[in-house]
Design a protein around this motif. Structure first.
Motif, PDB file in Angstrom:
ATOM      1  N   HIS A  58      62.769  99.131  12.200  1.00  0.00           N
ATOM      2  CA  HIS A  58      62.541  99.741  10.894  1.00  0.00           C
ATOM      3  C   HIS A  58      61.624 100.940  11.107  1.00  0.00           C
ATOM      4  CE1 HIS A  58      64.486  96.299   9.200  1.00  0.00           C
ATOM      5  NE2 HIS A  58      63.558  95.473   9.649  1.00  0.00           N
ATOM      6  N   LEU A  59      61.968 102.073  10.505  1.00  0.00           N
ATOM      7  CA  LEU A  59      61.274 103.324  10.806  1.00  0.00           C
ATOM      8  C   LEU A  59      60.580 103.912   9.594  1.00  0.00           C
ATOM      9  CD1 LEU A  59      64.170 104.995  12.829  1.00  0.00           C
ATOM     10  CD2 LEU A  59      62.305 103.575  13.720  1.00  0.00           C
ATOM     11  N   VAL A  60      59.366 104.405   9.824  1.00  0.00           N
ATOM     12  CA  VAL A  60      58.635 105.221   8.857  1.00  0.00           C
ATOM     13  C   VAL A  60      58.472 106.582   9.522  1.00  0.00           C
ATOM     14  CG1 VAL A  60      56.497 105.543   7.559  1.00  0.00           C
ATOM     15  CG2 VAL A  60      57.366 103.224   7.968  1.00  0.00           C
ATOM     16  N   ASN A  61      59.051 107.616   8.919  1.00  0.00           N
ATOM     17  CA  ASN A  61      58.999 108.967   9.467  1.00  0.00           C
ATOM     18  C   ASN A  61      58.037 109.806   8.645  1.00  0.00           C
ATOM     19  OD1 ASN A  61      61.239 108.483  11.359  1.00  0.00           O
ATOM     20  ND2 ASN A  61      62.414 108.300   9.474  1.00  0.00           N
ATOM     21  N   ILE A  62      57.112 110.477   9.344  1.00  0.00           N
ATOM     22  CA  ILE A  62      56.090 111.289   8.688  1.00  0.00           C
ATOM     23  C   ILE A  62      56.173 112.685   9.290  1.00  0.00           C
ATOM     24  CG2 ILE A  62      53.634 111.475   8.165  1.00  0.00           C
ATOM     25  CD1 ILE A  62      53.647 108.345   9.079  1.00  0.00           C
ATOM     26  N   GLN A  63      56.657 113.657   8.502  1.00  0.00           N
ATOM     27  CA  GLN A  63      56.881 115.013   8.991  1.00  0.00           C
ATOM     28  C   GLN A  63      55.929 115.992   8.313  1.00  0.00           C
ATOM     29  OE1 GLN A  63      61.283 114.571   8.164  1.00  0.00           O
ATOM     30  NE2 GLN A  63      61.320 115.873  10.000  1.00  0.00           N
ATOM     31  N   PHE A  64      55.263 116.800   9.134  1.00  0.00           N
ATOM     32  CA  PHE A  64      54.327 117.805   8.647  1.00  0.00           C
ATOM     33  C   PHE A  64      54.977 119.181   8.708  1.00  0.00           C
ATOM     34  CE2 PHE A  64      51.822 114.309  10.338  1.00  0.00           C
ATOM     35  CZ  PHE A  64      50.946 114.072   9.291  1.00  0.00           C
ATOM     36  N   GLN A  65      54.609 120.066   7.773  1.00  0.00           N
ATOM     37  CA  GLN A  65      55.167 121.415   7.761  1.00  0.00           C
ATOM     38  C   GLN A  65      54.578 122.284   8.852  1.00  0.00           C
ATOM     39  OE1 GLN A  65      54.751 122.924   3.786  1.00  0.00           O
ATOM     40  NE2 GLN A  65      56.590 121.870   3.110  1.00  0.00           N
ATOM     41  N   ARG A  66      53.360 121.972   9.278  1.00  0.00           N
ATOM     42  CA  ARG A  66      52.752 122.697  10.395  1.00  0.00           C
ATOM     43  C   ARG A  66      52.184 121.691  11.383  1.00  0.00           C
ATOM     44  NH1 ARG A  66      49.661 125.577   6.527  1.00  0.00           N
ATOM     45  NH2 ARG A  66      48.373 124.122   5.431  1.00  0.00           N
ATOM     46  N   LYS A  67      51.944 122.147  12.581  1.00  0.00           N
ATOM     47  CA  LYS A  67      51.397 121.266  13.613  1.00  0.00           C
ATOM     48  C   LYS A  67      50.059 120.726  13.129  1.00  0.00           C
ATOM     49  CE  LYS A  67      52.046 121.320  18.470  1.00  0.00           C
ATOM     50  NZ  LYS A  67      52.107 122.082  19.701  1.00  0.00           N
ATOM     51  N   THR A  86      55.742  90.264   8.498  1.00  0.00           N
ATOM     52  CA  THR A  86      54.646  91.008   9.115  1.00  0.00           C
ATOM     53  C   THR A  86      55.059  91.521  10.492  1.00  0.00           C
ATOM     54  OG1 THR A  86      53.116  89.520   8.001  1.00  0.00           O
ATOM     55  CG2 THR A  86      52.210  90.897   9.758  1.00  0.00           C
ATOM     56  N   PRO A  87      54.865  92.819  10.758  1.00  0.00           N
ATOM     57  CA  PRO A  87      55.207  93.359  12.082  1.00  0.00           C
ATOM     58  C   PRO A  87      54.407  92.682  13.196  1.00  0.00           C
ATOM     59  CG  PRO A  87      54.710  95.134  10.539  1.00  0.00           C
ATOM     60  CD  PRO A  87      54.338  93.845   9.865  1.00  0.00           C
ATOM     61  N   SER A  88      55.061  92.438  14.322  1.00  0.00           N
ATOM     62  CA  SER A  88      54.352  91.903  15.493  1.00  0.00           C
ATOM     63  C   SER A  88      54.310  92.919  16.628  1.00  0.00           C
ATOM     64  CB  SER A  88      54.996  90.605  15.982  1.00  0.00           C
ATOM     65  OG  SER A  88      56.320  90.819  16.392  1.00  0.00           O
ATOM     66  N   ARG A  89      55.213  93.885  16.626  1.00  0.00           N
ATOM     67  CA  ARG A  89      55.194  94.955  17.636  1.00  0.00           C
ATOM     68  C   ARG A  89      55.604  96.261  16.966  1.00  0.00           C
ATOM     69  NH1 ARG A  89      56.999  95.470  23.848  1.00  0.00           N
ATOM     70  NH2 ARG A  89      54.841  94.900  24.072  1.00  0.00           N
ATOM     71  N   ILE A  90      54.755  97.284  17.162  1.00  0.00           N
ATOM     72  CA  ILE A  90      54.975  98.599  16.562  1.00  0.00           C
ATOM     73  C   ILE A  90      54.950  99.647  17.663  1.00  0.00           C
ATOM     74  CG2 ILE A  90      53.944 100.348  15.054  1.00  0.00           C
ATOM     75  CD1 ILE A  90      52.833  98.085  13.360  1.00  0.00           C
ATOM     76  N   SER A  91      55.866 100.599  17.565  1.00  0.00           N
ATOM     77  CA  SER A  91      55.902 101.740  18.479  1.00  0.00           C
ATOM     78  C   SER A  91      55.547 102.994  17.679  1.00  0.00           C
ATOM     79  CB  SER A  91      57.302 101.881  19.090  1.00  0.00           C
ATOM     80  OG  SER A  91      57.421 103.118  19.757  1.00  0.00           O
ATOM     81  N   ILE A  92      54.621 103.787  18.203  1.00  0.00           N
ATOM     82  CA  ILE A  92      54.260 105.068  17.591  1.00  0.00           C
ATOM     83  C   ILE A  92      54.891 106.159  18.443  1.00  0.00           C
ATOM     84  CG2 ILE A  92      52.383 106.587  16.858  1.00  0.00           C
ATOM     85  CD1 ILE A  92      52.357 103.901  15.399  1.00  0.00           C
ATOM     86  N   ARG A  93      55.639 107.043  17.778  1.00  0.00           N
ATOM     87  CA  ARG A  93      56.337 108.126  18.466  1.00  0.00           C
ATOM     88  C   ARG A  93      55.923 109.460  17.869  1.00  0.00           C
ATOM     89  NH1 ARG A  93      61.835 104.643  17.558  1.00  0.00           N
ATOM     90  NH2 ARG A  93      61.265 102.952  18.983  1.00  0.00           N
ATOM     91  N   SER A  94      55.983 110.502  18.692  1.00  0.00           N
ATOM     92  CA  SER A  94      55.564 111.828  18.240  1.00  0.00           C
ATOM     93  C   SER A  94      56.518 112.881  18.776  1.00  0.00           C
ATOM     94  CB  SER A  94      54.145 112.101  18.754  1.00  0.00           C
ATOM     95  OG  SER A  94      53.780 113.429  18.522  1.00  0.00           O
ATOM     96  N   GLY A  95      56.664 113.964  18.018  1.00  0.00           N
ATOM     97  CA  GLY A  95      57.506 115.071  18.462  1.00  0.00           C
ATOM     98  C   GLY A  95      57.542 116.178  17.428  1.00  0.00           C
ATOM     99  N   THR A  96      58.467 117.124  17.621  1.00  0.00           N
ATOM    100  CA  THR A  96      58.605 118.213  16.659  1.00  0.00           C
ATOM    101  C   THR A  96      59.673 117.901  15.618  1.00  0.00           C
ATOM    102  OG1 THR A  96      60.134 119.358  18.140  1.00  0.00           O
ATOM    103  CG2 THR A  96      57.818 119.994  18.264  1.00  0.00           C
ATOM    104  N   HIS A  97      60.610 116.995  15.955  1.00  0.00           N
ATOM    105  CA  HIS A  97      61.668 116.579  15.036  1.00  0.00           C
ATOM    106  C   HIS A  97      62.268 115.271  15.547  1.00  0.00           C
ATOM    107  CE1 HIS A  97      64.420 118.192  18.056  1.00  0.00           C
ATOM    108  NE2 HIS A  97      63.715 119.304  18.020  1.00  0.00           N
ATOM    109  N   PHE A  98      63.271 114.755  14.864  1.00  0.00           N
ATOM    110  CA  PHE A  98      63.864 113.455  15.210  1.00  0.00           C
ATOM    111  C   PHE A  98      64.429 113.402  16.625  1.00  0.00           C
ATOM    112  CE2 PHE A  98      63.995 113.224  10.572  1.00  0.00           C
ATOM    113  CZ  PHE A  98      63.573 111.926  10.348  1.00  0.00           C
ATOM    114  N   ASN A  99      64.914 114.522  17.133  1.00  0.00           N
ATOM    115  CA  ASN A  99      65.641 114.509  18.415  1.00  0.00           C
ATOM    116  C   ASN A  99      64.767 114.578  19.654  1.00  0.00           C
ATOM    117  OD1 ASN A  99      68.096 114.355  17.059  1.00  0.00           O
ATOM    118  ND2 ASN A  99      68.152 116.570  16.781  1.00  0.00           N
ATOM    119  N   PHE A 131      54.149 117.758  14.894  1.00  0.00           N
ATOM    120  CA  PHE A 131      54.865 118.026  13.649  1.00  0.00           C
ATOM    121  C   PHE A 131      55.389 116.736  13.024  1.00  0.00           C
ATOM    122  CE2 PHE A 131      55.285 122.297  15.478  1.00  0.00           C
ATOM    123  CZ  PHE A 131      55.003 123.078  14.370  1.00  0.00           C
ATOM    124  N   MET A 132      55.558 115.694  13.850  1.00  0.00           N
ATOM    125  CA  MET A 132      56.173 114.473  13.337  1.00  0.00           C
ATOM    126  C   MET A 132      55.616 113.235  14.021  1.00  0.00           C
ATOM    127  SD  MET A 132      60.179 113.517  13.119  1.00  0.00           S
ATOM    128  CE  MET A 132      60.700 111.988  12.390  1.00  0.00           C
TER     129      MET A 132
END
Length: 183
Positions: A58-67, A86-99, A131-132
Motif C-alpha cells: 500500500h503506497l502513500v505518495n508525497i510529491q513536492f513542487q520544488r526540491k 497496523t503496518p509491521s514493515r514500511i519502506s521509505i523511498r525517494s526520488g524525483t518522480h515515480f519512475n 521531490f518525492m
C-alpha cells in the motif's frame, strides 16, 4: 514493562527547530476505502485513519513542487485499536518522480502505538533533498491485508533559527517576540 519513549512531532514544530512541510505537497494513495483517504491522514485527528483497499504493498505518495529538505517522517499508528491493520514493515523511498524511486529506509514495527519517528538521510548520511517521498506498507501485523495509518507528518529543518537571546529564556508573549533577533 519496557521503558517506552513517546514522541510528539508537534512539540518539535512549536519549538521552531523543524517545520511540517506536508501541506506544501501533493498527496496520493495506491487505494482507499470510500471516505478513508488522504484527508484522514492530514486532519490532525488521531481518531481518523486512511484505510487501504487492495493488495500489498500500500503506497502513500508525497510529491513536492520544488526540491525539499526532509529530516524526519512521523507516522501515527495504534496497534491496540487497529490490530491486523497496523503496518509491521514500511519502506521509505525517494526520488524525483515515480519512475526513479530508490529505497532509503526500511522500518520494522512491533505493535506500535503512537508516533513512530523515522529519521531520513540520503545514501551519504546527509539530510535528504527530494521531490518525492513514497511510504510503502510492505506487510501488516497478523498478515493483515489492508492497512490503517492515522496521521503522517513530514519535517524539514529550519535553518538560521538559533536565536542567541533564547539563552535567557523563551519569549512567549507577542510583545516580547519582537526581541527574539537582533537586526
Amino acid at each position: 514493562m519496557a521503558n517506552v519513549k513517546t514522541y510528539n512531532p508537534l512539540i518539535q514544530e512549536r519549538n521552531g527547530g523543524v517545520r511540517e512541510v506536508g501541506g506544501a505537497a501533493v498527496w496520493s494513495l495506491s487505494s482507499c476505502k470510500p471516505g478513508f483517504g488522504v484527508e484522514r491522514l492530514r486532519d490532525n485527528c488521531m481518531d481518523t485513519y486512511w484505510q487501504s483497499d487492495g493488495q500489498l504493498p500500500h503506497l502513500v505518495n508525497i510529491q513536492f513542487q520544488r526540491k525539499t529538505t526532509i529530516s524526519q517522517i512521523y507516522i501515527y499508528t495504534d496497534y491496540k485499536l487497529d490490530e491486523s491493520y497496523t503496518p509491521s514493515r514500511i519502506s521509505i523511498r525517494s526520488g524525483t518522480h515515480f519512475n526513479d524511486l530508490q529505497e532509503i529506509e526500511v522500518v520494522d514495527l512491533s505493535e506500535p502505538t503512537g508516533w513512530v519517528p523515522i529519521p531520513i538521510k540520503d545514501s551519504r548520511d546527509k539530510t535528504l533533498r527530494t521531490f518525492m517521498i513514497q511510504i510503502a506498507v510492505i506487510s501488516n501485523h497478523q498478515n493483515g491485508r489492508d492497512t490503517h495509518m492515522r496521521q503522517i507528518r513530514i519535517h524539514s529543518p529550519v535553518e538560521g533559527r538559533n536565536y542567541p537571546l533564547e539563552l535567557y529564556g523563551k519569549f512567549k508573549t507577542v510583545e516580547l517576540q519582537q526581541f527574539t533577533t537582533i537586526r
